[in-house]
Design a protein around this motif. Structure first.
Motif, PDB file in Angstrom:
ATOM      1  N   GLU A  68       0.676  -1.177   0.066  1.00 48.09           N
ATOM      2  CA  GLU A  68       0.042   0.072   0.024  1.00 48.09           C
ATOM      3  C   GLU A  68       0.989   1.186   0.151  1.00 48.09           C
ATOM      4  O   GLU A  68       0.575   2.251  -0.678  1.00 48.09           O
ATOM      5  CB  GLU A  68      -1.002   0.000   1.132  1.00 48.09           C
ATOM      6  CG  GLU A  68      -2.109  -0.827   1.196  1.00 48.09           C
ATOM      7  CD  GLU A  68      -2.914  -0.840  -0.092  1.00 48.09           C
ATOM      8  OE1 GLU A  68      -3.120   0.444  -0.325  1.00 48.09           O
ATOM      9  OE2 GLU A  68      -3.450  -1.654  -0.672  1.00 48.09           O
ATOM     10  N   LEU A  69       1.987   1.261   0.635  1.00 55.02           N
ATOM     11  CA  LEU A  69       2.807   2.517   0.813  1.00 55.02           C
ATOM     12  C   LEU A  69       3.540   2.535  -0.721  1.00 55.02           C
ATOM     13  O   LEU A  69       3.772   3.886  -0.979  1.00 55.02           O
ATOM     14  CB  LEU A  69       3.858   2.290   1.722  1.00 55.02           C
ATOM     15  CG  LEU A  69       3.403   2.489   3.108  1.00 55.02           C
ATOM     16  CD1 LEU A  69       4.439   1.948   4.218  1.00 55.02           C
ATOM     17  CD2 LEU A  69       2.824   3.752   3.369  1.00 55.02           C
ATOM     18  N   VAL A  70       3.890   1.492  -1.183  1.00 53.77           N
ATOM     19  CA  VAL A  70       4.349   1.636  -2.740  1.00 53.77           C
ATOM     20  C   VAL A  70       3.392   2.485  -3.477  1.00 53.77           C
ATOM     21  O   VAL A  70       3.617   3.330  -4.339  1.00 53.77           O
ATOM     22  CB  VAL A  70       4.782   0.334  -3.349  1.00 53.77           C
ATOM     23  CG1 VAL A  70       5.040   0.508  -4.667  1.00 53.77           C
ATOM     24  CG2 VAL A  70       6.106   0.004  -2.600  1.00 53.77           C
ATOM     25  N   LEU A  71       2.253   2.068  -3.423  1.00 52.65           N
ATOM     26  CA  LEU A  71       0.972   2.541  -4.192  1.00 52.65           C
ATOM     27  C   LEU A  71       0.760   4.130  -3.781  1.00 52.65           C
ATOM     28  O   LEU A  71      -0.101   4.877  -4.675  1.00 52.65           O
ATOM     29  CB  LEU A  71      -0.203   1.707  -4.179  1.00 52.65           C
ATOM     30  CG  LEU A  71      -0.167   0.207  -4.826  1.00 52.65           C
ATOM     31  CD1 LEU A  71      -1.478  -0.360  -4.451  1.00 52.65           C
ATOM     32  CD2 LEU A  71       0.253   0.279  -6.134  1.00 52.65           C
ATOM     33  N   HIS A  72       0.879   4.504  -2.566  1.00 55.27           N
ATOM     34  CA  HIS A  72       0.660   5.975  -2.001  1.00 55.27           C
ATOM     35  C   HIS A  72       2.038   6.495  -1.725  1.00 55.27           C
ATOM     36  O   HIS A  72       2.216   6.619  -0.479  1.00 55.27           O
ATOM     37  CB  HIS A  72      -0.251   5.747  -1.113  1.00 55.27           C
ATOM     38  CG  HIS A  72      -1.527   5.062  -1.574  1.00 55.27           C
ATOM     39  ND1 HIS A  72      -1.777   3.728  -1.322  1.00 55.27           N
ATOM     40  CD2 HIS A  72      -2.666   5.759  -2.059  1.00 55.27           C
ATOM     41  CE1 HIS A  72      -2.986   3.599  -1.914  1.00 55.27           C
ATOM     42  NE2 HIS A  72      -3.451   4.772  -2.037  1.00 55.27           N
ATOM     43  N   PRO A  73       2.839   7.006  -2.594  1.00 58.12           N
ATOM     44  CA  PRO A  73       4.094   7.591  -2.191  1.00 58.12           C
ATOM     45  C   PRO A  73       3.826   8.844  -1.214  1.00 58.12           C
ATOM     46  O   PRO A  73       4.951   9.089  -0.100  1.00 58.12           O
ATOM     47  CB  PRO A  73       4.628   8.081  -3.526  1.00 58.12           C
ATOM     48  CG  PRO A  73       3.903   7.943  -4.694  1.00 58.12           C
ATOM     49  CD  PRO A  73       2.503   7.259  -4.018  1.00 58.12           C
ATOM     50  N   MET A  75       1.987   9.013   1.268  1.00 55.77           N
ATOM     51  CA  MET A  75       1.869   8.368   2.801  1.00 55.77           C
ATOM     52  C   MET A  75       3.217   8.023   3.249  1.00 55.77           C
ATOM     53  O   MET A  75       3.591   7.840   4.191  1.00 55.77           O
ATOM     54  CB  MET A  75       0.818   7.469   2.517  1.00 55.77           C
ATOM     55  CG  MET A  75      -0.635   7.736   2.410  1.00 55.77           C
ATOM     56  SD  MET A  75      -1.721   6.628   1.951  1.00 55.77           S
ATOM     57  CE  MET A  75      -1.939   5.888   3.552  1.00 55.77           C
ATOM     58  N   GLN A  76       3.917   7.227   2.067  1.00 60.18           N
ATOM     59  CA  GLN A  76       5.202   6.552   2.101  1.00 60.18           C
ATOM     60  C   GLN A  76       6.433   7.831   2.596  1.00 60.18           C
ATOM     61  O   GLN A  76       6.853   7.487   3.724  1.00 60.18           O
ATOM     62  CB  GLN A  76       5.724   5.968   0.936  1.00 60.18           C
ATOM     63  CG  GLN A  76       7.115   5.299   1.246  1.00 60.18           C
ATOM     64  CD  GLN A  76       7.574   4.690  -0.167  1.00 60.18           C
ATOM     65  OE1 GLN A  76       7.224   5.143  -1.090  1.00 60.18           O
ATOM     66  NE2 GLN A  76       8.180   3.688   0.150  1.00 60.18           N
ATOM     67  N   ALA A  77       5.952   8.934   2.342  1.00 58.75           N
ATOM     68  CA  ALA A  77       7.091  10.160   2.591  1.00 58.75           C
ATOM     69  C   ALA A  77       6.842  10.545   3.978  1.00 58.75           C
ATOM     70  O   ALA A  77       7.633  10.891   4.697  1.00 58.75           O
ATOM     71  CB  ALA A  77       6.886  11.188   1.504  1.00 58.75           C
ATOM     72  N   ARG A  78       5.469  10.611   4.340  1.00 59.25           N
ATOM     73  CA  ARG A  78       5.164  11.190   5.507  1.00 59.25           C
ATOM     74  C   ARG A  78       5.516   9.988   6.606  1.00 59.25           C
ATOM     75  O   ARG A  78       6.058  10.370   7.794  1.00 59.25           O
ATOM     76  CB  ARG A  78       3.399  11.143   5.754  1.00 59.25           C
ATOM     77  CG  ARG A  78       3.053  11.754   7.143  1.00 59.25           C
ATOM     78  CD  ARG A  78       1.543  11.905   6.978  1.00 59.25           C
ATOM     79  NE  ARG A  78       1.010  12.494   8.330  1.00 59.25           N
ATOM     80  CZ  ARG A  78      -0.125  12.580   8.579  1.00 59.25           C
ATOM     81  NH1 ARG A  78      -1.105  12.423   7.745  1.00 59.25           N
ATOM     82  NH2 ARG A  78      -0.706  12.665   9.913  1.00 59.25           N
ATOM     83  N   LEU A  79       5.359   8.775   6.294  1.00 57.41           N
ATOM     84  CA  LEU A  79       5.594   7.895   7.221  1.00 57.41           C
ATOM     85  C   LEU A  79       7.168   7.648   7.500  1.00 57.41           C
ATOM     86  O   LEU A  79       7.697   7.751   8.919  1.00 57.41           O
ATOM     87  CB  LEU A  79       5.234   6.281   6.889  1.00 57.41           C
ATOM     88  CG  LEU A  79       5.669   5.211   7.773  1.00 57.41           C
ATOM     89  CD1 LEU A  79       4.883   5.610   9.106  1.00 57.41           C
ATOM     90  CD2 LEU A  79       5.003   4.031   7.191  1.00 57.41           C
ATOM     91  N   CYS A 108      -1.403   3.944  10.025  1.00 58.71           N
ATOM     92  CA  CYS A 108      -1.369   3.058   8.906  1.00 58.71           C
ATOM     93  C   CYS A 108      -1.330   1.499   9.284  1.00 58.71           C
ATOM     94  O   CYS A 108      -2.190   0.899   8.458  1.00 58.71           O
ATOM     95  CB  CYS A 108       0.058   3.226   8.364  1.00 58.71           C
ATOM     96  SG  CYS A 108       0.375   5.049   7.491  1.00 58.71           S
ATOM     97  N   TRP A 109      -1.147   1.241  10.270  1.00 57.04           N
ATOM     98  CA  TRP A 109      -1.012  -0.169  10.707  1.00 57.04           C
ATOM     99  C   TRP A 109      -2.471  -0.785  11.138  1.00 57.04           C
ATOM    100  O   TRP A 109      -3.002  -1.604  10.657  1.00 57.04           O
ATOM    101  CB  TRP A 109       0.030  -0.466  12.045  1.00 57.04           C
ATOM    102  CG  TRP A 109      -0.059  -1.977  12.355  1.00 57.04           C
ATOM    103  CD1 TRP A 109      -0.602  -2.639  13.460  1.00 57.04           C
ATOM    104  CD2 TRP A 109       0.800  -2.858  11.724  1.00 57.04           C
ATOM    105  NE1 TRP A 109      -0.342  -3.776  13.572  1.00 57.04           N
ATOM    106  CE2 TRP A 109       0.499  -4.198  12.405  1.00 57.04           C
ATOM    107  CE3 TRP A 109       1.478  -3.140  10.454  1.00 57.04           C
ATOM    108  CZ2 TRP A 109       1.179  -5.491  12.134  1.00 57.04           C
ATOM    109  CZ3 TRP A 109       2.130  -4.458  10.363  1.00 57.04           C
ATOM    110  CH2 TRP A 109       1.913  -5.556  11.098  1.00 57.04           C
TER     111      TRP A 109
END
Length: 134
Positions: A68-73, A75-79, A108-109
């Protein structure tokens, strides 16, 4: 092992150490009394059971959240930013307290656990395969 002193976290090991001090667990069900001796062997077997039973579920959940984080960069950056911030705060040591400070990670979890089953089948995948018309 924590030996004879609970850590104060009130987790499974603390509960098992407390029970070992009492020597046995007693449960009354429908008038019958059940007793279970608590010793080091029992604690070890329970810890191994929880470890192995939770291993596959944890691996599947982590794989799903990473997908999911790969699909939503965004969100990935914020995390990533949150993880770096908390890592700096705790000098790069990942502790129970450090994980508790990761608010966005916990969000996220929790969201992923509510969305994905432990068999790797998302609710979306199930619903998308249901015919719209019969």
């Amino acid at each position: 092992m924590r030996e004879n002193t609970p850590s104060g976290r009130r987790d499974l090991m603390d509960l098992m150490i407390d029970l070992r001090k009492e020597g046995k667990a007693i449960k009354r069900i429908n008038g019958a009394t059940l007793q279970l001796q608590i010793d080091d062997e029992m604690i070890t077997s329970q810890a191994l059971l929880f470890f192995f039973a939770g291993f596959e579920a944890t691996a599947s959940s982590l794989a799903s959240i990473l997908h999911e984080l790969v699909l939503h960069p965004e969100m990935q950056a914020r995390l990533y930013k949150e993880i770096c911030s908390v890592s700096d705060k705790y000098n790069g040591v990942l502790t129970f307290e450090a994980l508790a400070d990761m608010i966005y990670f916990n969000m996220c979890w929790t969201a992923e656990l509510s969305w994905c089953t432990f068999f790797g089948i998302t609710k979306y995948a199930l619903y998308s395969r249901i015919p719209k018309e019969l």
